[in-house]
Write an enzyme that holds these catalytic residues in place. Structure first.
Site, mmCIF file in Angstrom:
data_model
loop_
_atom_site.group_PDB
_atom_site.id
_atom_site.type_symbol
_atom_site.label_atom_id
_atom_site.label_comp_id
_atom_site.label_asym_id
_atom_site.label_seq_id
_atom_site.Cartn_x
_atom_site.Cartn_y
_atom_site.Cartn_z
ATOM 1 N N SER A 27 0.764 -1.424 -0.013
ATOM 2 C CA SER A 27 0.084 0.042 0.031
ATOM 3 C C SER A 27 0.865 1.435 -0.130
ATOM 4 O O SER A 27 0.671 2.198 -0.708
ATOM 5 C CB SER A 27 -0.918 -0.091 1.259
ATOM 6 O OG SER A 27 -1.763 -1.065 1.251
ATOM 7 N N ARG A 127 -13.767 -7.703 -10.820
ATOM 8 C CA ARG A 127 -13.858 -7.061 -9.348
ATOM 9 C C ARG A 127 -14.737 -5.680 -9.563
ATOM 10 O O ARG A 127 -14.655 -4.842 -10.738
ATOM 11 C CB ARG A 127 -12.390 -6.708 -8.802
ATOM 12 C CG ARG A 127 -11.840 -8.048 -8.538
ATOM 13 C CD ARG A 127 -10.482 -7.620 -7.804
ATOM 14 N NE ARG A 127 -10.475 -7.133 -6.626
ATOM 15 C CZ ARG A 127 -9.566 -6.735 -5.784
ATOM 16 N NH1 ARG A 127 -8.207 -6.822 -6.335
ATOM 17 N NH2 ARG A 127 -9.614 -6.074 -4.747
ATOM 18 N N SER A 172 -13.417 0.769 2.668
ATOM 19 C CA SER A 172 -12.503 0.490 1.759
ATOM 20 C C SER A 172 -11.485 1.854 1.715
ATOM 21 O O SER A 172 -11.857 2.926 1.326
ATOM 22 C CB SER A 172 -12.980 0.481 0.403
ATOM 23 O OG SER A 172 -12.095 0.694 -0.627
ATOM 24 N N ASP A 324 -6.623 -8.223 4.629
ATOM 25 C CA ASP A 324 -5.855 -8.918 3.724
ATOM 26 C C ASP A 324 -5.453 -10.314 4.228
ATOM 27 O O ASP A 324 -4.776 -11.294 3.837
ATOM 28 C CB ASP A 324 -4.837 -8.122 3.030
ATOM 29 C CG ASP A 324 -5.189 -7.249 2.077
ATOM 30 O OD1 ASP A 324 -6.397 -7.488 1.663
ATOM 31 O OD2 ASP A 324 -4.578 -6.199 1.819
ATOM 32 N N LYS A 351 -12.426 -9.386 -3.128
ATOM 33 C CA LYS A 351 -10.814 -9.477 -3.429
ATOM 34 C C LYS A 351 -10.472 -10.099 -4.656
ATOM 35 O O LYS A 351 -11.161 -10.411 -5.532
ATOM 36 C CB LYS A 351 -10.166 -9.904 -2.246
ATOM 37 C CG LYS A 351 -10.618 -9.266 -1.014
ATOM 38 C CD LYS A 351 -10.200 -7.879 -0.681
ATOM 39 C CE LYS A 351 -10.642 -7.066 0.338
ATOM 40 N NZ LYS A 351 -10.225 -5.527 0.332
ATOM 41 N N ARG A 355 -12.700 -14.965 -1.410
ATOM 42 C CA ARG A 355 -11.589 -15.616 -0.655
ATOM 43 C C ARG A 355 -12.134 -16.336 0.502
ATOM 44 O O ARG A 355 -11.478 -17.280 1.164
ATOM 45 C CB ARG A 355 -10.612 -14.620 0.265
ATOM 46 C CG ARG A 355 -9.628 -14.149 -0.812
ATOM 47 C CD ARG A 355 -8.596 -12.738 0.049
ATOM 48 N NE ARG A 355 -7.649 -12.602 -0.939
ATOM 49 C CZ ARG A 355 -6.906 -11.324 -0.856
ATOM 50 N NH1 ARG A 355 -7.131 -10.687 0.152
ATOM 51 N NH2 ARG A 355 -5.982 -11.446 -1.921
HETATM 52 C C1 S3P Z 1 -5.481 -1.371 -0.004
HETATM 53 C C2 S3P Z 1 -6.897 -1.560 0.478
HETATM 54 C C3 S3P Z 1 -7.723 -2.691 0.796
HETATM 55 C C4 S3P Z 1 -6.872 -3.962 0.760
HETATM 56 C C5 S3P Z 1 -5.735 -3.708 -0.373
HETATM 57 C C6 S3P Z 1 -4.842 -2.807 -0.419
HETATM 58 C C7 S3P Z 1 -5.023 -0.221 -0.057
HETATM 59 O O1 S3P Z 1 -8.604 -2.618 -0.285
HETATM 60 O O2 S3P Z 1 -7.488 -5.084 0.526
HETATM 61 O O3 S3P Z 1 -5.051 -5.120 -0.574
HETATM 62 O O4 S3P Z 1 -3.699 -0.081 -0.508
HETATM 63 O O5 S3P Z 1 -5.702 0.858 -0.142
HETATM 64 P P1 S3P Z 1 -10.155 -2.017 -0.074
HETATM 65 O O6 S3P Z 1 -9.912 -0.760 0.281
HETATM 66 O O7 S3P Z 1 -10.844 -2.621 -1.172
HETATM 67 O O8 S3P Z 1 -10.717 -2.818 1.398
#
Ligand code: S3P
Length: 443
Positions: A27, A127, A172, A324, A351, A355
């Site tokens: 991230s 997705r 999210s 995750d 995801k 999952r």
């Molecule tokens: C992320 C947010 C999460 C996570 C993804 C990375 C990010 O997703 O599952 O692996 O870097 O902002 P969501 O925002 O869809 O929950």
């Protein structure tokens, strides 16, 4: 990624010992590249994750005018175009497997008068993008997605965009970040309201780059405001180790008898560290050593020793801080003593794969006893007895790196090993996973 799936059997191994480091946080790596691409001048990054997802972000930003280079010492340099300065891409933006690249870049492009085509692999093309299309359309961008609101998708950004105030309907960080990034180049103040807190790397790092961003708690909700027409100042960023990658080694060390493993430099931002809390509640021996700050994020070294885990009811409120990590938590639960119940996990169905159903099928085929519910799994642990399937089960990973790595961990703690149908997706987030595992097993 090569065209043919690479299957691999993960057999039981000896104790995991010694000291390892996992690669940089995915991230934070995406955001370092994106914000660097919007600052005028040179941003320097060390510890960047060089997984396929992050490289997809780098390539898209190059196509839109940023200069991004990697040096021989593994550090990266980004010369940005300035907020509002992205160029019309001359080709489609291939996002591979990466939802984060796609949704955050859609936010960035929304406030530019440019047109972009997004494509991705079979997993990403299934997705939902409606969750970012809705708020970004309210700001003025236009979208032509495939049926069902998915990729391939064409978007037309708008300049100027209009600021909105948006309460997130799903927890999210990607949606939150897409709106904040559009807000950077939107006149006035853009507001995002988060009823449930999600990872806050965007807020932390944007402030570090000099954006006028505030976070306030109002009636139990997080209210984030960003002032547009921003100017970002280039930064020097050190990316901490990814807690989501460390998770596989934490669970492996807890499950494999005799293990005593230290994982250095793991990011422990409270919006990401839920798995450690849950595993400690299950009786996992995880010690936090040398707690410190790296690049504005809390970090520690983790010492993990083999433990007999106990099943628990996982509080759904902790889910966003370990969203995750559920696939690998399910592996821990399948080996624990007693029953583990999880709920409130609808988001896991959208995801890189569904999952809940992917892990239910995978764990059942290696002998775990569980029930799949609409929003979670209920897993009756083996009590520490190694899991054992019928002998010729092949795990389907559905192009999902975290299913592949979770079932690799299941293999290490099993009676006869576990065969994963395709290890290629692991390179999206953790290219040297297999080497690191072999190294830790050698001690
Ligand atoms: C992320 C947010 C999460 C996570 C993804 C990375 C990010 O997703 O599952 O692996 O870097 O902002 P969501 O925002 O869809 O929950």
């Amino acid at each position: 990624m090569t065209d043919t799936p690479t299957s691999k059997r993960f057999a039981p191994i000896g104790p995991l010992t010694g000291t390892i480091r996992v690669p940089g946080d995915k991230s934070i790596s995406h955001r370092a590249l994106m914000f660097g691409a919007l600052a005028v001048g040179e941003t320097k990054v060390t510890g960047l994750l060089e997984g396929h997802d992050v490289l997809a972000t780098a390539e898209a930003l190059r196509i839109m005018g940023a200069t991004i280079e990697r040096f021989d010492d593994g550090s990266w340099s980004i010369h940005g175009v300035g907020v509002g300065g992205l160029l019309q891409p001359a080709q489609a933006l291939d996002m591979g497997n990466s939802g984060t690249s796609t949704r955050l870049l859609m936010g960035l492009i929304a406030s530019h008068a440019i047109t972009a085509n997004f494509t991705g692999d079979a997993s990403l093309s299934g997705r939902p993008m409606g969750r970012v299309i809705d708020p970004l359309s309210q700001m003025g961008a236009r979208f032509e997605p495939s049926p069902g609101g998915t990729l391939p998708l064409m978007m037309k950004g708008s300049f100027p965009t209009v600021p909105i105030s948006y309460r997130l309907p799903v927890a999210s960080a990607q949606v939150k970040s897409a709106i904040l990034l559009a807000g950077l180049n939107t006149p006035g103040i853009t507001t995002v309201i988060e009823p449930v807190p999600t990872r806050d790397h965007t807020e932390r790092m944007l402030k570090g780059f000099g954006a006028d961003l505030t976070v306030e708690e109002v009636d139990g909700e997080r209210v984030i405001r960003i002032r547009g027409d921003a100017e970002l100042t280039p930064q020097t960023i050190t990316v901490p180790g990814d807690p989501s990658s460390a998770a596989f080694f934490i669970v492996a060390a807890l499950l494999v008898e005799g293990s005593d493993l230290t994982i250095e430099n793991v990011g422990l931002n409270p919006t990401r560290a839920g798995l450690i809390t849950v595993l400690q509640q299950m009786g996992g021996d995880i010690e936090l050593l040398n707690e410190r700050e790296v690049g504005g994020e809390p970090v520690a070294d983790l010492r993990v020793q083999h433990s007999q885990l106990r099943g628990i009811d996982v509080d759904p409120a902790i889910a966003p801080s370990m969203i995750d990590e559920f696939p690998v938590l399910f592996v821990a639960a399948a080996n624990a003593q007693g029953t583990t119940t999880t709920s409130g996990l609808h988001e896991l169905r959208v995801k890189e794969s569904d999952r809940l159903s992917a892990m239910a099928a995978a764990l059942t085929s290696v002998g775990a006893r569980l029930k799949e519910l609409e929003d979670g799994l209920v897993i009756a642990g083996s009590g520490g007895e190694p899991l054992r399937g019928t002998g010729n089960e092949l795990i389907t990973t559905h192009l999902d790196h975290r299913i592949a790595m979770s079932m690799a961990v299941a293999g290490l703690a099993s009676k006869d090993g576990v065969e994963v149908d395709d290890t290629r997706p692991i390179a999206t987030s953790f290219p040297d996973f297999e080497q690191l595992l072999e190294g830790a097993a050698r001690g």
